[in-house]
Write a protein that holds these residues in place. Structure first.
Motif, mmCIF file in Angstrom:
data_model
loop_
_atom_site.group_PDB
_atom_site.id
_atom_site.type_symbol
_atom_site.label_atom_id
_atom_site.label_comp_id
_atom_site.label_asym_id
_atom_site.label_seq_id
_atom_site.Cartn_x
_atom_site.Cartn_y
_atom_site.Cartn_z
ATOM 1 N N PRO A 190 0.792 -1.161 -0.083
ATOM 2 C CA PRO A 190 0.001 0.033 -0.079
ATOM 3 C C PRO A 190 0.893 1.153 -0.003
ATOM 4 C CG PRO A 190 -0.719 -1.621 1.616
ATOM 5 C CD PRO A 190 0.425 -2.081 1.361
ATOM 6 N N ARG A 191 0.299 2.314 -0.589
ATOM 7 C CA ARG A 191 1.101 3.416 -0.702
ATOM 8 C C ARG A 191 0.456 4.482 -0.051
ATOM 9 N NH1 ARG A 191 1.439 8.376 -5.069
ATOM 10 N NH2 ARG A 191 3.885 8.892 -4.662
ATOM 11 N N ALA A 192 1.072 5.218 0.989
ATOM 12 C CA ALA A 192 0.644 6.504 1.626
ATOM 13 C C ALA A 192 1.277 7.638 1.307
ATOM 14 C CB ALA A 192 0.649 6.195 3.015
ATOM 15 N N LEU A 193 0.551 8.650 0.797
ATOM 16 C CA LEU A 193 1.271 9.955 0.349
ATOM 17 C C LEU A 193 0.933 10.933 1.511
ATOM 18 C CD1 LEU A 193 2.341 11.684 -1.660
ATOM 19 C CD2 LEU A 193 0.196 12.016 -2.921
ATOM 20 N N PHE A 194 1.950 11.619 1.756
ATOM 21 C CA PHE A 194 1.759 12.612 3.069
ATOM 22 C C PHE A 194 1.907 14.179 2.479
ATOM 23 C CE2 PHE A 194 3.088 8.701 4.778
ATOM 24 C CZ PHE A 194 2.215 8.658 6.121
ATOM 25 N N PHE A 246 -2.442 9.021 21.351
ATOM 26 C CA PHE A 246 -2.461 9.475 20.231
ATOM 27 C C PHE A 246 -1.737 8.594 19.168
ATOM 28 C CE2 PHE A 246 -2.122 13.055 17.089
ATOM 29 C CZ PHE A 246 -3.253 13.127 16.673
ATOM 30 N N LYS A 247 -0.559 8.249 19.315
ATOM 31 C CA LYS A 247 -0.097 7.306 18.201
ATOM 32 C C LYS A 247 -0.834 6.186 17.883
ATOM 33 C CE LYS A 247 4.906 8.480 19.576
ATOM 34 N NZ LYS A 247 5.522 8.555 18.305
ATOM 35 N N MET A 248 -1.488 5.621 18.952
ATOM 36 C CA MET A 248 -2.260 4.280 18.753
ATOM 37 C C MET A 248 -3.417 4.677 17.907
ATOM 38 S SD MET A 248 -2.981 1.027 19.127
ATOM 39 C CE MET A 248 -1.929 0.586 20.533
ATOM 40 N N ILE A 249 -3.905 5.965 17.946
ATOM 41 C CA ILE A 249 -5.082 6.455 17.376
ATOM 42 C C ILE A 249 -4.715 6.734 15.639
ATOM 43 C CG2 ILE A 249 -6.719 8.270 16.671
ATOM 44 C CD1 ILE A 249 -7.072 8.416 19.915
ATOM 45 N N MET A 250 -3.355 7.114 15.529
ATOM 46 C CA MET A 250 -2.936 7.543 14.415
ATOM 47 C C MET A 250 -2.687 6.321 13.520
ATOM 48 S SD MET A 250 0.060 10.261 15.558
ATOM 49 C CE MET A 250 1.117 10.224 14.016
ATOM 50 N N TRP A 251 -1.992 5.217 14.199
ATOM 51 C CA TRP A 251 -1.920 3.802 13.603
ATOM 52 C C TRP A 251 -3.174 3.321 13.036
ATOM 53 C CZ3 TRP A 251 1.913 0.326 12.403
ATOM 54 C CH2 TRP A 251 1.583 -1.250 12.333
ATOM 55 N N ARG A 252 -4.182 3.171 14.085
ATOM 56 C CA ARG A 252 -5.404 2.654 13.727
ATOM 57 C C ARG A 252 -6.020 3.297 12.763
ATOM 58 N NH1 ARG A 252 -7.862 0.712 19.409
ATOM 59 N NH2 ARG A 252 -6.304 -0.817 20.058
ATOM 60 N N SER A 253 -5.972 4.580 12.512
ATOM 61 C CA SER A 253 -6.886 5.452 11.804
ATOM 62 C C SER A 253 -6.294 5.291 10.343
ATOM 63 C CB SER A 253 -6.422 6.897 12.027
ATOM 64 O OG SER A 253 -7.335 7.374 13.267
ATOM 65 N N ALA A 254 -5.202 4.948 10.239
ATOM 66 C CA ALA A 254 -4.485 4.768 8.842
ATOM 67 C C ALA A 254 -5.107 3.395 8.412
ATOM 68 C CB ALA A 254 -2.958 4.839 9.036
ATOM 69 N N LYS A 310 -2.566 7.269 -7.804
ATOM 70 C CA LYS A 310 -1.593 5.845 -7.473
ATOM 71 C C LYS A 310 -1.612 5.943 -5.948
ATOM 72 C CE LYS A 310 2.591 8.046 -9.039
ATOM 73 N NZ LYS A 310 3.725 7.989 -10.065
ATOM 74 N N THR A 311 -2.543 6.389 -5.103
ATOM 75 C CA THR A 311 -2.410 6.374 -3.796
ATOM 76 C C THR A 311 -3.510 5.737 -2.977
ATOM 77 O OG1 THR A 311 -1.068 8.722 -3.869
ATOM 78 C CG2 THR A 311 -2.441 7.970 -1.580
ATOM 79 N N ASP A 312 -3.070 4.988 -1.858
ATOM 80 C CA ASP A 312 -4.262 4.289 -1.219
ATOM 81 C C ASP A 312 -4.448 4.887 -0.036
ATOM 82 O OD1 ASP A 312 -3.963 1.649 -2.695
ATOM 83 O OD2 ASP A 312 -1.921 1.551 -2.101
#
Length: 283
Positions: free
Chosen positions: A40-44, A251-259, A87-89
């Motif tokens: 999977p590709r994540a674009l920031f 908050f890190k956990m929420i970031m991980w799960r949200s992604a 081309k972004t997931d």
């Protein structure tokens, strides 16, 4: 405090529609057909003049480095094109309406920096919306809600009206939705000094994830929410004006799960390298 805001919909919300060319529609279809064996590709597009881009980039790398995904960071708004979005997931954005250079420049040593283009051009706004409809996940952070002159993007985020510029103050994550996979089991947390944004949300559109409250102002509002949009998913997380919230284990956990949730991916049981949630926090 309710997890979802219950205000009336903004009356007579009007916006024009921008049609894509046949070439762009073809590009979007190609985005749907990414090979199943590709990572999977994540674009920031994260950080700007007011919001430290290095802090945000490094913390996202820290949170997602064990996911096995391709993590690409745009160094300027101009690089977030319809072709890249196709081309972004997962598109992760922390960018408000005005022009704010991230630090990218044509040369390695410069005397003056050219102004960067604004975040949401007509083309970019429509490309984000269309790619979410075809299945791309969108994770909008902090100041991304401050694009009120773009009603189509606000509708995508589930927002009627945003509010900003509370004072930077000790902030707290609480009233956590224990029935949603993004937030179930996450503990209340101090987020350190931060600016609390909040919004009037479109009634019935979103699911609240947690509230944010300030120690020095009587603010206690929904600080994270999510919803489905077409074939895609949208999550909005409001902490992050300063680096402090990114040091919170909750908050890190929420970031991980949200992604993961935004890409319709199962959230792994062993969520970080040590096989358990990040319990340590400096707050």
């Amino acid at each position: 405090m309710e997890l979802s805001e219950t205000v009336s919909r903004r009356s007579a919300l009007q916006y024009g529609s921008t049609m894509f060319s046949a070439t762009m529609l073809s590009s979007l279809v190609s985005g749907e057909s990414r090979a199943s064996n590709e990572s999977p590709r994540a674009l920031f597009l994260v950080g700007d003049y007011w919001h430290n881009p290095i802090t945000q980039e490094k913390n996202w790398q820290d949170v997602l480095r064990h996911a096995g995904w391709q993590l690409d960071f745009a160094q300027a708004t101009k690089f977030v094109t319809p072709e890249e979005l196709a081309k972004t997931d997962l598109f992760v954005v922390s960018r408000y309406a005005k022009s704010n250079n991230l630090g990218w420049a044509e040369g390695g040593i410069v005397s003056d920096r050219a102004d960067e283009e604004v975040f949401l051009t007509d083309e970019r706004e429509q490309a984000i919306i269309d790619n979410v409809k075809r299945g791309m996940g969108l994770l909008a952070m902090h100041c991304s809600v401050w694009n009120g002159e773009r009603p189509k993007f606000m509708d995508l985020l589930g927002i009627e009206k945003p509010y900003m510029h509370t004072k930077v103050q000790p902030s707290f994550l609480h009233n956590i939705n224990q029935d949603h996979p993004i937030s179930a089991g996450v503990m209340d947390a101090k987020l350190g000094e931060d600016e609390i944004f909040y919004c009037d949300l479109i009634p019935g559109r979103t699911t609240g994830l947690f509230n944010l409250k300030g120690e020095e102002q009587p603010i206690d509002r929904t600080g994270g929410w999510c919803h489905d949009f077409g074939k895609g998913r949208v999550a909005v997380l409001l902490p992050g004006h300063t680096p402090h919230p990114f040091h919170s284990g909750s908050f890190k956990m929420i970031m991980w799960r949200s992604a993961h949730w935004a890409m319709h991916k199962e959230i792994p049981m062993k969520e970080f390298a040590n096989g358990r949630p990040p319990e340590r926090s400096i707050y």
